[in-house]
Scaffold this motif. Sequence first.
Motif, PDB file in Angstrom:
ATOM      1  N   ARG A  74       0.835  -1.210   0.000  1.00 46.47           N
ATOM      2  CA  ARG A  74       0.000   0.000   0.000  1.00 46.47           C
ATOM      3  C   ARG A  74       0.862   1.249   0.000  1.00 46.47           C
ATOM      4  O   ARG A  74       0.569   2.228  -0.704  1.00 46.47           O
ATOM      5  CB  ARG A  74      -0.898  -0.016   1.246  1.00 46.47           C
ATOM      6  N   THR A  77       2.447   1.771  -3.644  1.00 49.45           N
ATOM      7  CA  THR A  77       1.466   2.193  -4.649  1.00 49.45           C
ATOM      8  C   THR A  77       0.910   3.579  -4.348  1.00 49.45           C
ATOM      9  O   THR A  77       0.742   4.409  -5.256  1.00 49.45           O
ATOM     10  CB  THR A  77       0.300   1.185  -4.754  1.00 49.45           C
ATOM     11  N   ALA A  78       0.639   3.839  -3.072  1.00 51.15           N
ATOM     12  CA  ALA A  78       0.100   5.149  -2.696  1.00 51.15           C
ATOM     13  C   ALA A  78       1.132   6.251  -2.933  1.00 51.15           C
ATOM     14  O   ALA A  78       0.799   7.335  -3.428  1.00 51.15           O
ATOM     15  CB  ALA A  78      -0.332   5.139  -1.231  1.00 51.15           C
ATOM     16  N   SER A  81       1.492   6.964  -6.741  1.00 46.88           N
ATOM     17  CA  SER A  81       0.300   7.611  -7.294  1.00 46.88           C
ATOM     18  C   SER A  81       0.156   9.046  -6.787  1.00 46.88           C
ATOM     19  O   SER A  81      -0.165   9.953  -7.564  1.00 46.88           O
ATOM     20  CB  SER A  81      -0.956   6.802  -6.954  1.00 46.88           C
ATOM     21  N   VAL A  82       0.424   9.263  -5.513  1.00 53.54           N
ATOM     22  CA  VAL A  82       0.273  10.610  -4.943  1.00 53.54           C
ATOM     23  C   VAL A  82       1.328  11.562  -5.489  1.00 53.54           C
ATOM     24  O   VAL A  82       1.047  12.735  -5.765  1.00 53.54           O
ATOM     25  CB  VAL A  82       0.331  10.552  -3.401  1.00 53.54           C
ATOM     26  N   SER A 101      -9.010  12.309 -11.546  1.00 57.19           N
ATOM     27  CA  SER A 101      -8.660  11.237 -10.606  1.00 57.19           C
ATOM     28  C   SER A 101      -9.841  10.322 -10.310  1.00 57.19           C
ATOM     29  O   SER A 101      -9.662   9.252  -9.733  1.00 57.19           O
ATOM     30  CB  SER A 101      -8.125  11.835  -9.291  1.00 57.19           C
ATOM     31  N   ALA A 104     -10.133   6.482 -10.690  1.00 62.51           N
ATOM     32  CA  ALA A 104      -9.611   5.535  -9.687  1.00 62.51           C
ATOM     33  C   ALA A 104     -10.713   4.705  -9.033  1.00 62.51           C
ATOM     34  O   ALA A 104     -10.654   3.471  -9.063  1.00 62.51           O
ATOM     35  CB  ALA A 104      -8.791   6.271  -8.637  1.00 62.51           C
ATOM     36  N   ALA A 161      -1.729   8.291 -12.367  1.00 62.45           N
ATOM     37  CA  ALA A 161      -1.782   8.210 -10.906  1.00 62.45           C
ATOM     38  C   ALA A 161      -3.090   7.590 -10.436  1.00 62.45           C
ATOM     39  O   ALA A 161      -3.118   6.821  -9.469  1.00 62.45           O
ATOM     40  CB  ALA A 161      -1.623   9.607 -10.303  1.00 62.45           C
ATOM     41  N   ALA A 162      -4.176   7.909 -11.124  1.00 64.66           N
ATOM     42  CA  ALA A 162      -5.493   7.398 -10.728  1.00 64.66           C
ATOM     43  C   ALA A 162      -5.573   5.882 -10.876  1.00 64.66           C
ATOM     44  O   ALA A 162      -6.177   5.198 -10.046  1.00 64.66           O
ATOM     45  CB  ALA A 162      -6.580   8.066 -11.565  1.00 64.66           C
ATOM     46  N   TYR A 165      -3.612   4.436  -8.104  1.00 65.89           N
ATOM     47  CA  TYR A 165      -4.346   4.652  -6.858  1.00 65.89           C
ATOM     48  C   TYR A 165      -5.502   3.666  -6.712  1.00 65.89           C
ATOM     49  O   TYR A 165      -5.865   3.281  -5.604  1.00 65.89           O
ATOM     50  CB  TYR A 165      -4.869   6.086  -6.814  1.00 65.89           C
ATOM     51  N   SER A 168      -4.170   0.797  -5.114  1.00 67.66           N
ATOM     52  CA  SER A 168      -3.907   1.153  -3.719  1.00 67.66           C
ATOM     53  C   SER A 168      -5.175   1.067  -2.875  1.00 67.66           C
ATOM     54  O   SER A 168      -5.141   0.623  -1.721  1.00 67.66           O
ATOM     55  CB  SER A 168      -3.327   2.572  -3.640  1.00 67.66           C
ATOM     56  N   GLU A 245     -15.467   8.871  -2.859  1.00 68.10           N
ATOM     57  CA  GLU A 245     -14.346   9.590  -3.455  1.00 68.10           C
ATOM     58  C   GLU A 245     -14.828  10.754  -4.320  1.00 68.10           C
ATOM     59  O   GLU A 245     -14.152  11.770  -4.448  1.00 68.10           O
ATOM     60  CB  GLU A 245     -13.513   8.632  -4.309  1.00 68.10           C
TER      61      GLU A 245
END
Length: 297
Positions: A74, A77-78, A81-82, A101, A104, A161-162, A165, A168, A245
Amino acid sequence: MNASQNTQAFAVATLGIAVFSAMDAIMKGLSIEIGAYNAMLWRSIAASVIGGGLFLALRKPWPATPVLKLHVARGVTAAISVLMFFWGLARVPIAQGVALSFVAPLVALYLAAVILKEDVGKNAIMASIIAFTGVIVILAGQAQADMGPDAFRGAIAILIAAVIYALSLIIARRQSLVADPLDVAFFNNAVATVLFLVAAPWLAFVPAAEHVPNLIISAVFAFLSMMLLAWAYARAEAQYLLPVEYTAFIWAALLGWLVFGETVSVLTVIGALMIVAGCLLAARRRPEVIAQAEVAL
């Protein structure tokens, strides 16, 4: 799990997204001023110090190997992506970045069916269609503006990134079933810090004193939002909470206007209303009891 517990989890997840959105606005400013990498590096260090202090003060036990593997997965991956998200967010309006985003939770909805073996209900599918249509409406409004090549690169970075994520989020679901919120927040930030430090000899620099308060605030917000979301994901299925989200767009539009003077078009408002409608539809779903399964990663 009764209806009251479901509603509680949904409300806590919504609060977590609100806090996360406030952190996004702070991090956008920091990413513009000191770069996305340094903003993430120092925020992760600050959050790790906060989490590490609590971890030691409460004498938390070291996690078992399978759980530690989840923390590492986690965290990696986080972090990736962030970092890509904030690099992109420094180049596009907050509302547009958050709208992009939103792919995701849509990707994660179906990853949950494949990886977690969750049934994707009709309400969840319909909610995603409505919300995603709202995202398309928003992007149609944003497309009328002349963004330029740098903004296009930022948009591509946010889309990549999405997708990362989304994975993630699925790991977060498994992680939250075997670890409490403090462990989740601490190890995620600790893993991210280690990952970012690899590039420190070439990219890192000490930020000016004027940036320190925002770095600390963003670290506190990131830590708090992660704990809130971990608490919620431990009490409801991923497909039930993923549409939450979408509420991030509402906060992004408001904060973008207040902090950066970014205007919101009529199409953006229409899209946001569609997203909210999708979230409300998903919230009506009655999720099944969560099984406490063994984690093997």
